[in-house]
Design an enzyme around this catalytic site. Structure first.
Site, PDB file in Angstrom:
ATOM      1  N   TYR A  52       0.823  -1.200   0.000  1.00  0.00           N
ATOM      2  CA  TYR A  52       0.000   0.000   0.000  1.00  0.00           C
ATOM      3  C   TYR A  52       0.860   1.253   0.000  1.00  0.00           C
ATOM      4  CZ  TYR A  52      -3.894  -3.028   0.966  1.00  0.00           C
ATOM      5  OH  TYR A  52      -4.842  -3.992   0.874  1.00  0.00           O
ATOM      6  N   LYS A  53       1.900   1.189   0.768  1.00  0.00           N
ATOM      7  CA  LYS A  53       2.764   2.355   0.866  1.00  0.00           C
ATOM      8  C   LYS A  53       3.296   2.733  -0.501  1.00  0.00           C
ATOM      9  CE  LYS A  53       4.416   2.310   5.558  1.00  0.00           C
ATOM     10  NZ  LYS A  53       4.624   0.978   6.096  1.00  0.00           N
ATOM     11  N   ILE A  54       3.535   1.737  -1.301  1.00  0.00           N
ATOM     12  CA  ILE A  54       4.145   2.015  -2.575  1.00  0.00           C
ATOM     13  C   ILE A  54       3.093   2.393  -3.607  1.00  0.00           C
ATOM     14  CG2 ILE A  54       5.687   1.148  -4.326  1.00  0.00           C
ATOM     15  CD1 ILE A  54       6.146  -1.192  -2.186  1.00  0.00           C
TER      16      ILE A  54
END
Lengths: 610, 687
Positions: A26-28
């Protein structure tokens, strides 16, 4: 991500297979978002046939199940609930009339679920009437409001979806200006990457998609996709299935080359369609504020206290007294055999795929036309032919760099639709992991007497009485459900968690009722009257003598002194079972220091080797 | 899980002079046999089981054994007594195992082995006693003692395995019990080129083996090349899986006593790597410290005692102590194997199998009533083509599963096969676009026939002379290459601590390739497929996802924040340091974008590298259109690593703090975008 984390936390663990959804992604790539845009007009609240739930109720149940499943499986995703056709208005700038933002785009929590519960049923309808009411409809305004919700989000959004729940096929009652505005706003939304779906619900005269909504919804992702379904949902189950099918953005675990041979390479995406859901790891919180704390792990020299950098450390294993030392890179390199990918070895008939050759949950592959043009055609041809010839393809599979190979069976699976025309099984190959010789244990089969036809037939009756249609999604994990109920109770300050229904427990009462006298009849056929299968196994039992089912319980077979001496001499006492050894000790009045096998053997050896 | 019972095994190798002979182009039997022993001992050492191994050599120049007397049992050397194999043994085999100049009777050697086994296992508990004979049988033997030998083997419960340079009976055991070698594996046909002694010896081997076991006796006679390829042959001394006694219940009153065994499970590398200090190689020199810190600007450290356990519940974080958790958690009521109902086998799809094991379920050995009851169930299910759906719990502490128990009826035994099935929470319902009936992808008739021909040419199941189909690529007979490779490297490094790691062994590589015959056979069909199916690589995303993708080199890139780094790409510092430029950029962009990674850099001593990279990046912001990227860094406060953080840094905390801010001012007066033809790669060259 995985590699960094692995390096510093699970130094020695092997890379987990299922890291693709471990939050790092998700962070990416940003977060998924989903807006429920729900019609709150009077029509939605009309009770269903035979007093069934209203369309509004069905929608709320559906939204609730999405909320709870998001909490469990993807708690970073954002969800919003917006009503249109309301009397009252509530939206961030209060610039839109008859649009009520019930939940702004946010990751759902316990409170959200509770809010939705309040809207369900008779009381829920009353509450909805009181807080929002039903009024004028302008879908255009509602869509505009939703587009603001998306744009107000500071986070990167990877996948944006909007689902409209309604039972009115002509929401503006012929007001062409409003229709036009709605179409424009829908187009704007689609322009910014929002996918609009229609979850249309049943109404007496039938729902005519072509009247208006066909221009609102997004075209299917693919020209051949089923896209807009013309049949409205009648049942909650259908609606949930339809929502679930759309709600999750499918993500490939990886994209790989599938090589059929020298120079014939296609691209496939590898998908995880089933993986064991586990309780998420605990987070540490600071006692005073309940805020999460982060951990930092450092390595330093035990003697001089200096920080140790990766280069200052090596890996080691000790065998016997020999220490073997390698660099971290070398440890990784050992696992490298080839580049990631699938390489075709050949084909085998399906019956060569053994049921018991199972070591891991299966994966799924689907062609990636975006990477290699022509992949889909090649893939489809292979799928058709394998399926027609009833074969599987045997491949070598290396999922990622520095990962050792496994052999897998690619089992063709053609598309299947269920009654409601929703895809039940997607087209593609299932990837079944095959065991190596090391994975197969030598099990010495127990060979015993087999059952007679009469006994088998009685059991068939029992089996027949207890048959049911197995569905893979029929059982919830009671451990997970309990965990989340507990959290829910704590989050909402409830006195006790809601009880869970443990679907894994046998419905004993019902089974007994169904079986009736069959159980006793079967037992009479296979067990002698004095046999108690629930008791601890005593000494050896002999099978029932032919004819007389009631063979008397034979006295324990006592071992002669001669036999025992023989065992002691040959050192074969270990072959006897603990109960037999105990009996022997008792028989000859030998005192033992304990009841462990070795102790019994030692005592007997002492006695008889004198 | 496995019982602690151990096996004792004596490797008995012929080193006599005939073993050194070889046909042109073939490795001498001696070398082959030595490799088998080496591989086997290697496995034993690294698998660290408790089995004890002895080594007896015959045909040696000297004599050293307990029976040698009056010229009997000469040229037989007990090289190693029964004990756990260790590195020393490996080294000895490597350096000291040499061809001898004599010949000795293999039956005499067998007697020495039996003597060794009997004397040295006395008083110890062994589950199995086994002798492995490796010989070319090319020696005169006196058969007069054969019956006595067979008798005492039987009495002592010793099993035998033979490894010969040639197959014992080519045709007969082509695929008898499934363990037979592939057609290509047999280097020589029996009877052909065998000496009189060998033929005689072979008869004796058959005689012994058939008298020792009731059936399939010749299955335990292998060729050297078999053994090298498939070390799984040594199964015989593998540890036994642990028994799991339980009760199968149907409703409240029908109970059948059962015992389960793990039959198939993914075997993992057992031993993990410890971290040691690079110079001293001492584990104790490395101290690992984990600190907890608040997620604030100062990363305020807090004591572990001041933290409590919590869980995420969607957007909520719920404090939930370990004690409370244990008290409130789901509790199963102990081990069970309870039938929930019965269903058609076809409703349970192969791809729905979960977990990592298959359990075989039998009735207990001593309970014949249970055996009959279970047999009734197995046979009923089998004839109805149904399976039982059961709740399975291993013990009180473990979570319950739902799984399927399939009937399995073999010639020699019957059992249930238990496999775990998914819970609703485990499933992901993804919908995929249609493939068939999609005009774009519909294959033409010629394409279909090309693939048809390819499949036919690549079948891994062939018909042998008798019309029986033979699987030529049984992957479940291959050893896991991961273990083989690990053991090879450990062995090599253990013996040669300063050498680089050896390359992967050729035979291991060969196991991972398509069989040569298949490869050759499919060439024409493959070429045809190649011409009929145009396959065009669009863009190699991974390779081109460098400057352009990460840094948004094209001005019209709508959103530079959409930095995508493939989830599967792995990063590690060593790769960054020595790897290609592409991965370096990916990794750094990635590192820059994620705070945890930044922390890693803090610890890892790549501060220098990072800082110089950051500076060069900063310099290139104006002329490379990296403003949006830079904004991201500002947003996440990702800046130079300061002295305060890492010793090696040459920047103060203030420098670091100003690094980004200063840039913002500078950026205003930055020169307009310059024409730039260079690649971003060059600014990284310094690293």
């Amino acid at each position: 991500m995985a590699e960094w984390r692995e390096y510093y936390q699970n130094e020695d663990d092997e890379v987990e297979e299922d890291e693709e959804d471990s939050g790092g992604a998700y962070k990416i790539s940003g977060r998924d978002s989903l807006v429920f845009l729900v019609d709150a007009s009077k029509e939605m609240f009309i009770k269903g046939e035979d007093g069934g739930p209203s369309n509004f109720d069905m929608t709320m149940q559906c939204v609730r199940s999405v909320y709870t499943s998001k909490i469990i499986s993807s708690d970073k995703d954002l969800v919003a609930l917006v009503f249109y056709g309301t009397e009252k208005s509530k939206n961030p700038r209060n610039s839109f009339k008859h649009v009520y933002v019930y939940h702004d785009l946010d990751s759902p929590g316990a409170k959200h679920v509770q809010d939705i519960d309040k809207l369900q049923g008779e009381k829920g309808a009353q509450l909805a009437e009181k807080t929002m009411g039903s009024g004028e409809t302008s879908l255009g305004e509602a869509l505009w409001c939703c587009s603001n919700l998306y744009s107000d989000i500071k986070l990167r959004l990877s996948h944006k979806r909007l689902m409209i729940f309604t039972c009115r096929d002509d929401p503006h009652g012929g007001d062409s200006a409003k229709d036009r505005q709605a179409r424009t706003k829908a187009a704007d939304l689609k322009e910014t990457g929002v996918v609009i779906d229609l979850m249309h619900l049943t109404k007496p005269e039938g729902f005519d998609v072509s009247l208006f909504f066909c221009d609102i919804v997004s075209p299917p992702e693919d020209e051949s996709e089923l896209g807009l379904q013309t049949e409205p949902c009648r049942k909650l189950e259908d609606l949930q299935k339809r929502v679930r099918a759309k709600e999750l953005k499918k993500r490939a675990q990886s994209r790989l080359t599938f090589s059929l041979g020298e120079g014939v390479n296609l691209a496939v995406g590898v998908y995880v369609l089933a993986r064991t859901a586990t309780k998420p790891p605990a987070v540490r919180l600071y006692r005073d504020t309940n805020e999460p704390v982060r951990t930092k792990t450092r390595y330093f020299h035990a003697h001089n206290g200096g920080i140790l950098l990766p280069n200052d450390m090596k890996r080691s294993q000790v065998y016997g007294k020999k220490q073997i030392v390698m660099e971290k890179d070398e440890v990784d390199e050992i696992k490298k055999f080839d580049d990631p990918g699938l390489v075709l070895m050949g084909f085998k008939p399906m019956e060569r795929l053994k049921l018991h050759h199972h070591i891991r949950p299966a994966l799924f592959i689907y062609p990636e036309e975006e990477q290699i043009l022509g992949s889909s055609c090649m893939f489809t041809t292979l799928l058709l032919k394998c399926s027609e010839k009833n074969l599987f393809a045997l491949c070598r599979y290396i999922p990622r760099r520095n990962t050792p190979p496994r052999f897998v069976a690619l089992v063709p699976q053609r598309e299947e639709l269920d009654q409601s025309q929703t895809q039940a099984t997607p087209p593609g190959f299932r990837v079944i992991f095959l065991p190596f010789a090391d994975d197969i244990r030598t099990v010495d089969a127990h060979v015993g007497p087999t059952a007679s036809d009469e006994q088998v037939d009685k059991m068939k009756e029992i089996v027949h009485k207890l048959r049911f249609k197995y569905r893979s999604d029929a059982f919830e994990n009671p451990m997970l459900q309990q965990h989340y109920r507990n959290l829910e109770a704590l989050a909402l300050d409830m006195l006790a968690p809601e009880p869970i229904e443990d679907l894994t427990m046998p419905k004993v009462q019902m089974m007994d009722d169904r079986l009736g006298p069959l159980v006793q009849e079967f037992k009479d056929l296979v067990y002698p009257p004095d046999y108690n299968p629930e008791g601890k196994p005593a000494a050896k039992r002999k099978p029932a003598e032919s004819g007389g089912g009631g063979a008397e319980k034979k006295p324990k077979v006592e071992m002669s002194e001669e036999e025992l001496k023989n065992h002691v001499e040959k050192g074969t006492l270990g072959k006897l079972t603990v109960p037999v050894l105990k009996d022997a000790c008792r028989q000859f009045g030998i005192r033992t220091t304990g009841t462990k096998k070795q102790e019994l053997i030692d005592a007997l050896t002492m006695q008889f080797s004198k | 899980m496995a019982r602690a019972a151990k096996s004792a095994l004596v490797l008995c190798m012929d080193v006599g002079f005939s073993m050194s002979n070889s046909e042109p182009g073939q490795e001498p039997s001696f070398e082959q046999a030595k490799k088998v022993i080496q591989k086997f001992v290697q496995r034993q050492v690294f698998a660290e089981n408790k089995d004890e191994v002895g080594l007896v050599l015959f045909g040696t120049d000297g004599t050293k054994n307990g029976l040698a007397k009056d010229g009997q049992y000469e040229n037989i050397t007990v090289h190693r007594h029964l004990m756990m194999p260790d590195f020393e043994l490996l080294e000895e085999i490597e350096s000291e195992l040499q061809p001898g100049g004599q010949q000795a009777d293999w039956l005499d050697a067998l007697v020495v082995c039996m003597d060794l086994l009997q004397k040295e296992t006395m008083g110890k508990k062994f589950e199995r006693l086994n002798i492995v004979l490796l010989t070319d049988l090319n020696v005169q033997t006196s058969a007069d003692q054969l019956d006595v030998i067979i008798d005492s083997l039987k009495k002592a419960g010793i099993t035998l395995q033979f490894f010969l340079p040639f197959p014992v009976d080519g045709e007969d055991r082509a695929d008898g019990g499934g363990d037979g070698p592939g057609p290509s594996a047999a280097p020589a046909r029996p009877g052909k080129g065998l000496s009189r002694q060998q033929t005689q010896g072979l008869e004796m081997v058959k005689n012994i083996m058939t008298s020792l076991e009731e059936e399939d006796s010749l299955e335990e006679v292998y060729t050297f090349s078999d053994a090298l390829q498939k070390l799984s042959i040594f199964k015989r001394i593998d540890r036994r899986p642990m028994a799991w006694p339980c009760q199968l219940t149907i409703g409240s009153s029908l109970t059948i006593r059962i015992v389960g065994y793990k039959a198939v499970t993914e075997e993992k590398v057992k031993k993990s790597w410890a971290i040691v200090e690079a110079q001293s190689h001492q584990r104790d020199d490395v101290k690992r410290e984990t600190v907890y810190c608040l997620d604030d600007d100062n990363e305020t450290e807090v004591q572990k005692d001041d933290t409590i356990q919590g869980f995420r519940y969607g957007s909520d974080i719920v404090p939930f102590s370990k004690v409370d958790e244990d008290q409130m958690k789901y509790k199963s009521d102990g081990k069970c194997f309870s039938v929930l109902g019965f269903t058609k086998q076809e409703l349970i799809r192969r791809h729905q199998f979960m977990g990592s094991q298959v359990v075989k379920v039998f009735a207990p050995r001593d309970d014949e009533h249970a055996a009959v009851a279970l047999s009734a169930l197995i046979r009923a299910l089998d004839s109805l083509k149904m399976a039982a759906i059961v709740r399975y719990a291993y013990d009180r502490r473990s979570n319950p599963q739902v799984g399927a128990a399939f009937p399995c009826i073999k010639e020699k035994y019957e059992c249930l096969l238990y496999v775990q099935l998914p819970f609703m929470e485990d499933l992901r319902q993804f919908t995929f676009p249609v493939l068939e009936n999609n005009k774009k992808f519909t294959p033409s008739a010629s394409q279909l026939s090309a693939v048809d021909a390819l499949i036919d040419s690549m079948m891994l199941v062939e018909k042998d002379e008798d019309g029986e189909s033979v699987d030529v690529f049984k992957v479940n007979h291959f050893p896991n290459p991961q273990f083989q490779r690990l053991f090879q490297c450990l062995h090599h490094r253990g013996v040669n601590p300063d050498d680089p790691l050896p390359p992967v062994e050729p035979w291991l590589k060969r196991d991972l390739e398509r069989p040569q015959a298949v490869s050759a056979r499919c060439q024409t069909a493959l070429q045809d497929v190649k011409t009929k199916f145009p396959l065009k690589v669009v863009v190699k995303k991974k390779e081109q996802k460098t400057s352009a993708d990460v840094f948004g080199s094209s001005a019209d890139e709508p959103d530079a924040k959409k930095v995508k780094v493939d989830e599967e790409t792995e990063f590690n510092l060593a790769e960054i340091a020595k790897g290609n430029i592409t991965s370096r950029i990916d990794a750094f962009a990635y590192a820059l974008l994620t705070a945890p990674a930044h922390n890693v850099l803090h610890q890892s001593g790549n501060a220098e590298l990072f800082n110089s990279y950051m500076q060069s990046l900063k310099r290139s912001v104006p002329d490379r259109n990296l403003q949006e990227f830079w904004d991201l860094l500002i947003q996440d406060a990702l800046t130079l690593i300061s002295k305060d953080e890492v010793d090696g840094s040459t920047f103060s905390k203030q420098d670091a703090n100003q690094f980004l801010a200063f840039e913002q001012k500078e950026e205003v007066q930055a020169a307009p975008v310059q024409e730039d033809t260079g690649d971003v790669d060059d600014l990284l060259d310094m690293m």
